[in-house]
Design a protein around this motif. Structure first.
Motif, PDB file in Angstrom:
ATOM      1  N   LEU A 226     -51.275  21.606  33.077  1.00  0.00           N
ATOM      2  CA  LEU A 226     -50.597  20.329  32.907  1.00  0.00           C
ATOM      3  C   LEU A 226     -50.978  19.326  33.996  1.00  0.00           C
ATOM      4  CD1 LEU A 226     -48.482  18.488  31.583  1.00  0.00           C
ATOM      5  CD2 LEU A 226     -46.748  19.571  33.030  1.00  0.00           C
ATOM      6  N   ASN A 227     -51.062  19.801  35.233  1.00  0.00           N
ATOM      7  CA  ASN A 227     -51.168  18.852  36.347  1.00  0.00           C
ATOM      8  C   ASN A 227     -52.573  18.586  36.847  1.00  0.00           C
ATOM      9  OD1 ASN A 227     -48.181  18.497  36.838  1.00  0.00           O
ATOM     10  ND2 ASN A 227     -48.368  20.730  36.929  1.00  0.00           N
ATOM     11  N   PHE A 228     -53.430  19.621  36.831  1.00  0.00           N
ATOM     12  CA  PHE A 228     -54.767  19.450  37.429  1.00  0.00           C
ATOM     13  C   PHE A 228     -55.882  19.982  36.538  1.00  0.00           C
ATOM     14  CE2 PHE A 228     -51.736  20.938  40.794  1.00  0.00           C
ATOM     15  CZ  PHE A 228     -51.470  19.695  41.352  1.00  0.00           C
ATOM     16  N   GLY A 229     -55.588  20.311  35.296  1.00  0.00           N
ATOM     17  CA  GLY A 229     -56.596  20.990  34.476  1.00  0.00           C
ATOM     18  C   GLY A 229     -56.768  20.383  33.101  1.00  0.00           C
ATOM     19  N   CYS A 230     -56.380  21.160  32.095  1.00  0.00           N
ATOM     20  CA  CYS A 230     -56.643  20.788  30.703  1.00  0.00           C
ATOM     21  C   CYS A 230     -56.140  19.378  30.380  1.00  0.00           C
ATOM     22  CB  CYS A 230     -55.951  21.732  29.724  1.00  0.00           C
ATOM     23  SG  CYS A 230     -55.621  23.385  30.327  1.00  0.00           S
ATOM     24  N   VAL A 231     -54.895  19.107  30.726  1.00  0.00           N
ATOM     25  CA  VAL A 231     -54.283  17.854  30.254  1.00  0.00           C
ATOM     26  C   VAL A 231     -54.941  16.621  30.900  1.00  0.00           C
ATOM     27  CG1 VAL A 231     -52.138  16.531  30.091  1.00  0.00           C
ATOM     28  CG2 VAL A 231     -52.138  18.995  29.603  1.00  0.00           C
ATOM     29  N   PRO A 232     -55.040  16.553  32.252  1.00  0.00           N
ATOM     30  CA  PRO A 232     -55.717  15.365  32.791  1.00  0.00           C
ATOM     31  C   PRO A 232     -57.186  15.279  32.389  1.00  0.00           C
ATOM     32  CG  PRO A 232     -55.160  16.923  34.541  1.00  0.00           C
ATOM     33  CD  PRO A 232     -54.476  17.405  33.298  1.00  0.00           C
ATOM     34  N   SER A 233     -57.878  16.437  32.298  1.00  0.00           N
ATOM     35  CA  SER A 233     -59.310  16.348  31.969  1.00  0.00           C
ATOM     36  C   SER A 233     -59.506  15.885  30.528  1.00  0.00           C
ATOM     37  CB  SER A 233     -60.036  17.670  32.242  1.00  0.00           C
ATOM     38  OG  SER A 233     -59.515  18.718  31.469  1.00  0.00           O
ATOM     39  N   LYS A 234     -58.679  16.390  29.601  1.00  0.00           N
ATOM     40  CA  LYS A 234     -58.833  15.950  28.207  1.00  0.00           C
ATOM     41  C   LYS A 234     -58.389  14.493  28.043  1.00  0.00           C
ATOM     42  CE  LYS A 234     -60.454  19.135  28.317  1.00  0.00           C
ATOM     43  NZ  LYS A 234     -60.636  20.325  29.175  1.00  0.00           N
ATOM     44  N   SER A 235     -57.411  14.080  28.826  1.00  0.00           N
ATOM     45  CA  SER A 235     -56.971  12.679  28.749  1.00  0.00           C
ATOM     46  C   SER A 235     -58.060  11.751  29.284  1.00  0.00           C
ATOM     47  CB  SER A 235     -55.691  12.480  29.569  1.00  0.00           C
ATOM     48  OG  SER A 235     -54.713  13.396  29.161  1.00  0.00           O
ATOM     49  N   LEU A 236     -58.697  12.171  30.368  1.00  0.00           N
ATOM     50  CA  LEU A 236     -59.785  11.355  30.937  1.00  0.00           C
ATOM     51  C   LEU A 236     -60.962  11.300  29.960  1.00  0.00           C
ATOM     52  CD1 LEU A 236     -60.095   9.943  33.730  1.00  0.00           C
ATOM     53  CD2 LEU A 236     -61.590  11.828  34.376  1.00  0.00           C
ATOM     54  N   LEU A 237     -61.267  12.449  29.340  1.00  0.00           N
ATOM     55  CA  LEU A 237     -62.362  12.476  28.359  1.00  0.00           C
ATOM     56  C   LEU A 237     -62.039  11.584  27.159  1.00  0.00           C
ATOM     57  CD1 LEU A 237     -63.314  16.244  28.485  1.00  0.00           C
ATOM     58  CD2 LEU A 237     -64.941  14.364  28.728  1.00  0.00           C
ATOM     59  N   ALA A 238     -60.773  11.536  26.785  1.00  0.00           N
ATOM     60  CA  ALA A 238     -60.392  10.692  25.642  1.00  0.00           C
ATOM     61  C   ALA A 238     -60.620   9.215  25.983  1.00  0.00           C
ATOM     62  CB  ALA A 238     -58.941  10.939  25.256  1.00  0.00           C
ATOM     63  N   ALA A 239     -60.283   8.824  27.213  1.00  0.00           N
ATOM     64  CA  ALA A 239     -60.526   7.436  27.637  1.00  0.00           C
ATOM     65  C   ALA A 239     -62.031   7.165  27.650  1.00  0.00           C
ATOM     66  CB  ALA A 239     -59.934   7.202  29.029  1.00  0.00           C
ATOM     67  N   ALA A 240     -62.787   8.139  28.139  1.00  0.00           N
ATOM     68  CA  ALA A 240     -64.246   7.981  28.219  1.00  0.00           C
ATOM     69  C   ALA A 240     -64.851   7.869  26.818  1.00  0.00           C
ATOM     70  CB  ALA A 240     -64.848   9.175  28.956  1.00  0.00           C
ATOM     71  N   LYS A 241     -64.296   8.621  25.886  1.00  0.00           N
ATOM     72  CA  LYS A 241     -64.800   8.572  24.498  1.00  0.00           C
ATOM     73  C   LYS A 241     -64.485   7.208  23.871  1.00  0.00           C
ATOM     74  CE  LYS A 241     -64.720  11.099  20.127  1.00  0.00           C
ATOM     75  NZ  LYS A 241     -64.595   9.891  19.329  1.00  0.00           N
ATOM     76  N   ALA A 242     -63.302   6.689  24.181  1.00  0.00           N
ATOM     77  CA  ALA A 242     -62.937   5.373  23.636  1.00  0.00           C
ATOM     78  C   ALA A 242     -63.958   4.330  24.093  1.00  0.00           C
ATOM     79  CB  ALA A 242     -61.530   4.991  24.086  1.00  0.00           C
ATOM     80  N   ALA A 243     -64.354   4.418  25.370  1.00  0.00           N
ATOM     81  CA  ALA A 243     -65.344   3.463  25.890  1.00  0.00           C
ATOM     82  C   ALA A 243     -66.686   3.646  25.185  1.00  0.00           C
ATOM     83  CB  ALA A 243     -65.497   3.651  27.400  1.00  0.00           C
ATOM     84  N   THR A 244     -67.058   4.904  24.957  1.00  0.00           N
ATOM     85  CA  THR A 244     -68.362   5.178  24.341  1.00  0.00           C
ATOM     86  C   THR A 244     -68.368   4.755  22.875  1.00  0.00           C
ATOM     87  OG1 THR A 244     -68.690   6.963  25.890  1.00  0.00           O
ATOM     88  CG2 THR A 244     -70.066   7.015  23.936  1.00  0.00           C
ATOM     89  N   ASP A 245     -67.284   5.032  22.169  1.00  0.00           N
ATOM     90  CA  ASP A 245     -67.200   4.614  20.753  1.00  0.00           C
ATOM     91  C   ASP A 245     -67.336   3.092  20.659  1.00  0.00           C
ATOM     92  OD1 ASP A 245     -66.945   7.199  19.958  1.00  0.00           O
ATOM     93  OD2 ASP A 245     -64.781   7.125  19.607  1.00  0.00           O
ATOM     94  N   TRP A 246     -66.729   2.411  21.595  1.00  0.00           N
ATOM     95  CA  TRP A 246     -66.801   0.949  21.641  1.00  0.00           C
ATOM     96  C   TRP A 246     -68.266   0.523  21.774  1.00  0.00           C
ATOM     97  CZ3 TRP A 246     -62.245  -2.275  23.109  1.00  0.00           C
ATOM     98  CH2 TRP A 246     -62.573  -3.635  23.246  1.00  0.00           C
ATOM     99  N   ARG A 247     -68.954   1.174  22.703  1.00  0.00           N
ATOM    100  CA  ARG A 247     -70.367   0.816  22.940  1.00  0.00           C
ATOM    101  C   ARG A 247     -71.225   1.118  21.714  1.00  0.00           C
ATOM    102  NH1 ARG A 247     -69.380   3.944  27.896  1.00  0.00           N
ATOM    103  NH2 ARG A 247     -68.875   2.454  29.543  1.00  0.00           N
ATOM    104  N   ARG A 248     -70.804   2.089  20.912  1.00  0.00           N
ATOM    105  CA  ARG A 248     -71.641   2.509  19.780  1.00  0.00           C
ATOM    106  C   ARG A 248     -71.318   1.784  18.483  1.00  0.00           C
ATOM    107  NH1 ARG A 248     -71.727   9.001  20.948  1.00  0.00           N
ATOM    108  NH2 ARG A 248     -73.041   8.876  22.800  1.00  0.00           N
ATOM    109  N   GLY A 249     -70.471   0.784  18.576  1.00  0.00           N
ATOM    110  CA  GLY A 249     -70.050   0.063  17.366  1.00  0.00           C
ATOM    111  C   GLY A 249     -71.216  -0.539  16.596  1.00  0.00           C
TER     112      GLY A 249
END
Ligand SMILES: Cc1cc2nc3c(=O)[nH]c(=O)nc-3n(C[C@H](O)[C@H](O)[C@H](O)COP(=O)(O)OP(=O)(O)OC[C@H]3O[C@@H](n4cnc5c(N)ncnc54)[C@H](O)[C@@H]3O)c2cc1C
Length: 474
Positions: A45-68
């Protein structure tokens, strides 16, 4: 006077394993004590799966935007506001935290003690001034970042998964030491969010995974702009005007890479120091606490669960351990840990999912195998979504029993589930090929791979002869 507590089950560590065991045991009526010295929810919850997947989700949003543009959608390049990305990550953690909170567990009837636990004997431990005797104990203390003995590392500030999500500013140039799942995921996330990233790995990227599948992840990282340095050993770390520099040794010679921050992600070590395990008669091996197939330690009253038990270190394994321990400790049932149908996923883009044996591991173990591979390029859904490269690779024995499955590409982590089910329930490729897969889905790719097992027999000369013969019948 010190409080004395007598209980049925006492669990040390409120991470994925400890919480699942406590919730199960308390709801089934066992008197349960749960001890946690740090944050409820532990690493995941604090230092592993949840923050890393949340950060990856933000990163994917940026990449999807670039790939429009590939879909005919143009716009300005995304502007990344690191403080809001951090707030998104913190928000996701906060939304899950109540589920793991002291309040929730107390409402389930668990006695929660916020303190460090230490065994004082084979049947007793102390925590927060209380002495606890229990019918059964569970050690669920997790793991911590392994910091390698590289000269100079103790002289400079470096990041681990425990500190990287709290960075006040986006690093200008992040050096990532370690190309396992954690290093690969964080390298991609930070790169996509605008940091310069160099990933350094002593072997190859994702060394425990299928090599062909790892190759697609490698291509994905390079396409994102991650600089990948493989088969290079970090031999020294030192201060540099840019921040930090790593000296490397490789077959081709020496190198020196400078960056603004260093993230150490070279592995994990079990958290056992200070637990008084000697007093408890609990033996520890290199990878963790020594356990049998029922997760009992060398002291039969004490179980170990989750990362500290030395097996595959995943939250879903911690959850599986919880089921084994609740059955064993409360009901005396001989439940055993699953060792074969164990999935794992690296949440990069492309995603890489594995269950059971990789092709290389099956060969190493001496199995006679059939390898069935079907690519995403044959999927109409993948085309429509411009999902990029990917494949499903099934490793089966000559009779069609599934020994392992590798999936790389969009949604691999979701697509692996039927293969986990197949392995766990001994379904063969016939069952997997017969299934009606909805069209158009990426799930069809797996069905096609399974069907390929029968292609030589279905469309071979033998079948042709039979069909021709049958057509002569009136
Ligand atoms: C960056 C990162 C990303 C990850 N991503 C994934 C993922 O996507 N999917 C996945 O399945 N897994 C993932 N993992 C692995 C996953 O986080 C772990 O497998 C899981 O957290 C293990 O749970 P646990 O209960 O064994 O240990 P932990 O969650 O570490 O909990 C152990 C708890 O015990 C406490 N403790 C330790 N010693 C004592 C003591 N003496 N007294 C009292 N309390 C004590 C600690 O404070 C801690 O809270 C990831 C890990 C990392 C680091």
């Amino acid at each position: 006077m010190a409080e004395r507590i007598e209980t049925d089950l006492c669990i040390v560590g409120a991470g994925s394993a400890g919480l699942s065991i406590a919730a199960g045991a308390a709801q089934m009526g066992a008197r349960t004590v749960l001890i946690e010295r740090g944050l409820m929810g532990g690493d995941c919850l604090n230092f592993g799966c949840v923050p890393s997947k949340s950060l990856l989700a933000a990163a994917k949003a940026a990449t999807d935007w670039r790939r429009g543009a590939a879909f005919g959608i143009d716009g300005a390049a995304p502007r990344i506001d690191w403080s809001r990305v951090r707030a998104h990550v913190a928000g996701v953690i906060a939304s899950i935290a109540p589920h793991d909170s002291v309040e929730r567990f107390e409402s389930l009837g668990v006695r929660v003690i916020r303190a460090e636990a230490r065994f004082t004997g084979p049947e007793e431990l102390t925590a927060g001034g209380a002495t606890i005797r229990a019918r059964r104990f569970v050690i669920a203390t997790g793991s911590e970042p392994l910091v390698p003995p590289i000269p100079g590392l103790d002289q400079i500030p470096y990041l681990t998964n425990e500190t990287v999500f709290g960075l006040e500013e986006l690093p200008r140039h992040l050096l990532v030491l370690g190309g396992g799942p954690i290093g690969a995921e964080l390298a991609q996330a930070f790169r996509r969010l605008g940091a310069g990233v160099t990933l350094i790995e002593a072997a190859r990227l994702l060394p425990k995974d299928d090599e062909e599948a790892s190759e697609l992840v490698r291509e994905g990282l390079i396409q994102d702009g991650v600089r990948l340095i493989e088969r290079a050993k970090a031999v020294a770390v030192e201060a540099d005007p840019a921040g930090i520099a790593v000296r490397l040794e490789a077959a081709g010679g020496q190198d020196r890479i400078a960056g603004s921050h260093l993230l150490v992600a070279v592995g994990r070590k079990p958290t056992v120091v200070g637990l008084g395990l000697e007093a408890a008669g609990v033996e520890v091996e290199k990878n963790g606490i020594r356990v049998d197939e029922r997760l009992r330690t060398t002291n039969r009253r004490i179980y170990a669960a989750g990362d500290v038990a030395g097996g595959p270190q995943f939250t879903h394994m911690a959850g599986h351990h919880a089921g084994v321990i609740v059955r064993g400790a409360l009901f005396g049932l001989p439940a055993k840990v699953e060792r074969k149908a164990v999935p794992w996923v690296t949440f990069t883009e492309p995603e890489l999912a594995q269950v059971g044996l990789t092709e290389a591991a099956a060969v190493r173990e001496g199995h006679a195998i059939s390898v069935l591979k079907s690519g995403f390029e044959q999927s109409d859904r993948a085309r429509a979504e411009r999902a990029g490269a990917g494949f499903v690779k099934i490793v089966a024995d000559p009779r069609g029993k599934v020994l392992g499955a590798t999936i790389v590409g969009r949604g691999a982590g979701e697509l692996i589930l039927p293969w986990v089910l197949a392995m766990q329930n001994r379904l063969d490729l016939k069952a997997m090929a017969k299934v009606i897969a909805p069209y158009p889905t990426l799930g069809e790719v797996g069905k096609r791979a399974a069907g390929d097992f029968f292609t030589p027999r279905l469309f071979g000369p033998g079948m042709r002869r039979i069909v021709r013969l049958l057509q002569r019948l009136p």
